[in-house]
Design an enzyme around this catalytic site. Structure first.
Site, PDB file in Angstrom:
ATOM      1  N   HIS A  76     -13.146 -31.463 -26.772  1.00 34.01           N
ATOM      2  CA  HIS A  76     -13.184 -30.353 -27.724  1.00 34.01           C
ATOM      3  C   HIS A  76     -11.818 -29.685 -27.838  1.00 34.01           C
ATOM      4  CE1 HIS A  76     -17.838 -29.967 -27.400  1.00 34.01           C
ATOM      5  NE2 HIS A  76     -17.461 -30.788 -28.355  1.00 34.01           N
ATOM      6  N   GLU A 161     -23.047 -32.050 -24.688  1.00 35.34           N
ATOM      7  CA  GLU A 161     -23.376 -32.467 -23.322  1.00 35.34           C
ATOM      8  C   GLU A 161     -24.853 -32.234 -23.032  1.00 35.34           C
ATOM      9  OE1 GLU A 161     -20.934 -30.893 -20.057  1.00 35.34           O
ATOM     10  OE2 GLU A 161     -22.709 -31.067 -18.785  1.00 35.34           O
ATOM     11  N   THR A 199     -21.996 -28.816 -17.217  1.00 35.89           N
ATOM     12  CA  THR A 199     -20.872 -28.803 -16.267  1.00 35.89           C
ATOM     13  C   THR A 199     -19.858 -27.685 -16.527  1.00 35.89           C
ATOM     14  OG1 THR A 199     -19.696 -30.348 -17.699  1.00 35.89           O
ATOM     15  CG2 THR A 199     -20.956 -31.296 -15.871  1.00 35.89           C
ATOM     16  N   SER A 257     -14.893 -25.275 -27.485  1.00 33.88           N
ATOM     17  CA  SER A 257     -14.741 -25.694 -26.085  1.00 33.88           C
ATOM     18  C   SER A 257     -15.465 -24.705 -25.181  1.00 33.88           C
ATOM     19  CB  SER A 257     -13.253 -25.757 -25.731  1.00 33.88           C
ATOM     20  OG  SER A 257     -13.093 -25.761 -24.334  1.00 33.88           O
ATOM     21  N   SER A 258     -16.545 -25.179 -24.582  1.00 32.87           N
ATOM     22  CA  SER A 258     -17.373 -24.293 -23.750  1.00 32.87           C
ATOM     23  C   SER A 258     -16.575 -23.711 -22.589  1.00 32.87           C
ATOM     24  CB  SER A 258     -18.577 -25.087 -23.218  1.00 32.87           C
ATOM     25  OG  SER A 258     -19.288 -24.335 -22.278  1.00 32.87           O
TER      26      SER A 258
HETATM   27 FE1  SF4 Z   1     -15.547 -33.733 -16.511  1.00 32.23          FE
HETATM   28 FE2  SF4 Z   1     -15.506 -31.187 -15.801  1.00 32.23          FE
HETATM   29 FE3  SF4 Z   1     -13.606 -32.154 -17.305  1.00 32.23          FE
HETATM   30 FE4  SF4 Z   1     -16.042 -31.860 -18.318  1.00 32.23          FE
HETATM   31  S1  SF4 Z   1     -14.663 -30.218 -17.657  1.00 32.23           S
HETATM   32  S2  SF4 Z   1     -14.699 -33.599 -18.581  1.00 32.23           S
HETATM   33  S3  SF4 Z   1     -17.277 -32.354 -16.501  1.00 32.23           S
HETATM   34  S4  SF4 Z   1     -14.051 -32.769 -15.162  1.00 32.23           S
END
Ligand code: SF4
Length: 356
Positions: A76, A161, A199, A257-258
């Site tokens: 994102h 996700e 995540t 972007s969360s």
């Molecule tokens: Fe992987 Fe965490 Fe990066 Fe997401 S933020 S892509 S879960 S390492």
């Protein structure tokens, strides 16, 4: 919820964070209204999962040539997406938009089994760039569904996700997004309920939601290990360490972007006077600098550091050239490229960069 010990090393003793510490009094702000300085969070920017996903698309372009189709934004971030588009990547919303037999890369956020099935039915060649830490949560969903649990997935409705993770066991997973969702949850056996999470959430808010769920289901089971990934929690710890000293925090990241959006919220909750999410230096507004001496800067896990450097240049041009890094962890995580790509790179010794 703690940061994985494998993911980080402690910050060294010369770091600002060790001198001031998280939650330090904002003495510098009070005593030096005129002293302009920047606190730069570390860790910030690219995580191992994003690095791998972007690298996957770049290597797919080099190995197979354009066009390479990517389902959804690979990560994102507007800048990353635009740069890849210029190199021959075609981003699509669904696998159904990819021509039969073509190559498609699945994004870092993960996909449901239904998407894999659709790609198979259309004879697409696929490379799955799902972050291994997202895959870990998919496996947890499968395991708890197999053991006949009701799964309460804490996450944001509509996020890719969450759609991919829920899709592993749609009849067993219920989404908990807002506080009021907790009352709507309907489980078959209150003794067989587990919570899992997206995540990239705020660590603190997630634990609030867990406490709320526990009030309804005291025997609620926790994930076997943290679902909020090391990169998300590390970036939140770093911004917390400096926020109380900041009159303004600039978080570089895209609106979708969360983890970047969570950094703005965490900065405000941790005592920053003001905080904004910006895609790039051009989005910074002059009015934000009124009465500001200390500016904090950080970036989300999908943001290349070149964008942060441009923000620092923008600040330096306005008198904020004094930059101090606030280090709370040194990350040492990296992931191997997807197996299907590694195989082709091995079979193709002329590949420009070879196997990572
Ligand atoms: Fe992987 Fe965490 Fe990066 Fe997401 S933020 S892509 S879960 S390492």
């Amino acid at each position: 919820m703690t940061t994985s010990p494998q993911a980080t090393e402690p910050a060294n003793s010369a770091d600002h964070a060790d001198q001031a510490g998280p939650g330090a009094a904002p003495d510098a702000t009070n005593s030096a209204a005129a002293q302009k300085r920047v606190l730069l969070a570390k860790p910030r920017g690219y995580c191992a999962g994003v690095d791998r996903a972007v690298d996957t698309v770049e290597k797919a372009l080099e190995t197979y040539g354009p066009p390479v189709y990517v389902r959804k934004e690979i990560v994102h971030n507007k800048h990353v997406v635009q740069t890849l588009e210029e190199r021959g990547v075609i981003f699509v919303e669904e696998a159904s938009e990819v021509p039969e037999g073509a190559l498609v890369v699945f994004s870092a956020h993960g996909v449901s089994p239904a998407v894999h099935e659709e790609a198979k039915n259309r004879n697409l060649r696929t490379i799955d760039a799902t972050c291994p830490l997202v895959t870990k949560v998919h496996k947890e969903v499968n395991r708890f569904a197999r053991d006949d649990y009701d799964i309460l997935l804490i996450g944001h409705e509509g996020h890719e996700e969450v759609e991919g993770t829920s899709g592993e066991a749609p009849d067993r997973v219920q989404l908990v997004d807002k506080p009021e969702d907790v009352d709507k949850v309907d489980v078959r056996d209150p003794n067989k309920v587990v919570w899992l999470s997206q995540t990239t959430l705020s660590v603190d808010e997630t634990m609030e939601r867990v406490d709320q769920i526990k009030d309804r289901f005291p025997d609620l089971q926790a994930p076997p290990s943290d679902d909020i990934c090391y990169a998300t929690s590390n970036r939140q710890v770093a911004v917390k360490a400096m926020a109380a000293e900041c009159d303004l925090v600039l978080v570089v990241g895209s609106q979708n972007s969360s983890n970047s959006k969570r950094l703005v919220e965490v900065a405000m909750q941790a005592g920053a006077t003001d905080a904004h999410l910006v895609d790039s230096a051009e989005q910074i507004e002059e009015s934000w600098f009124d009465d500001v001496s200390t500016v904090g800067v950080t970036s989300g896990a999908s943001v290349p550091d070149v964008l942060v450097m441009q923000v620092l240049d923008h600040l330096a041009e306005r008198g904020w050239g004094d930059v101090e890094e606030v280090t709370t962890a040194n990350e040492k995580v990296s992931f191997a490229l997807p197996r299907e790509l590694r195989k082709d790179l091995k079979d193709n010794p002329d590949s420009p960069k070879g196997v990572r």
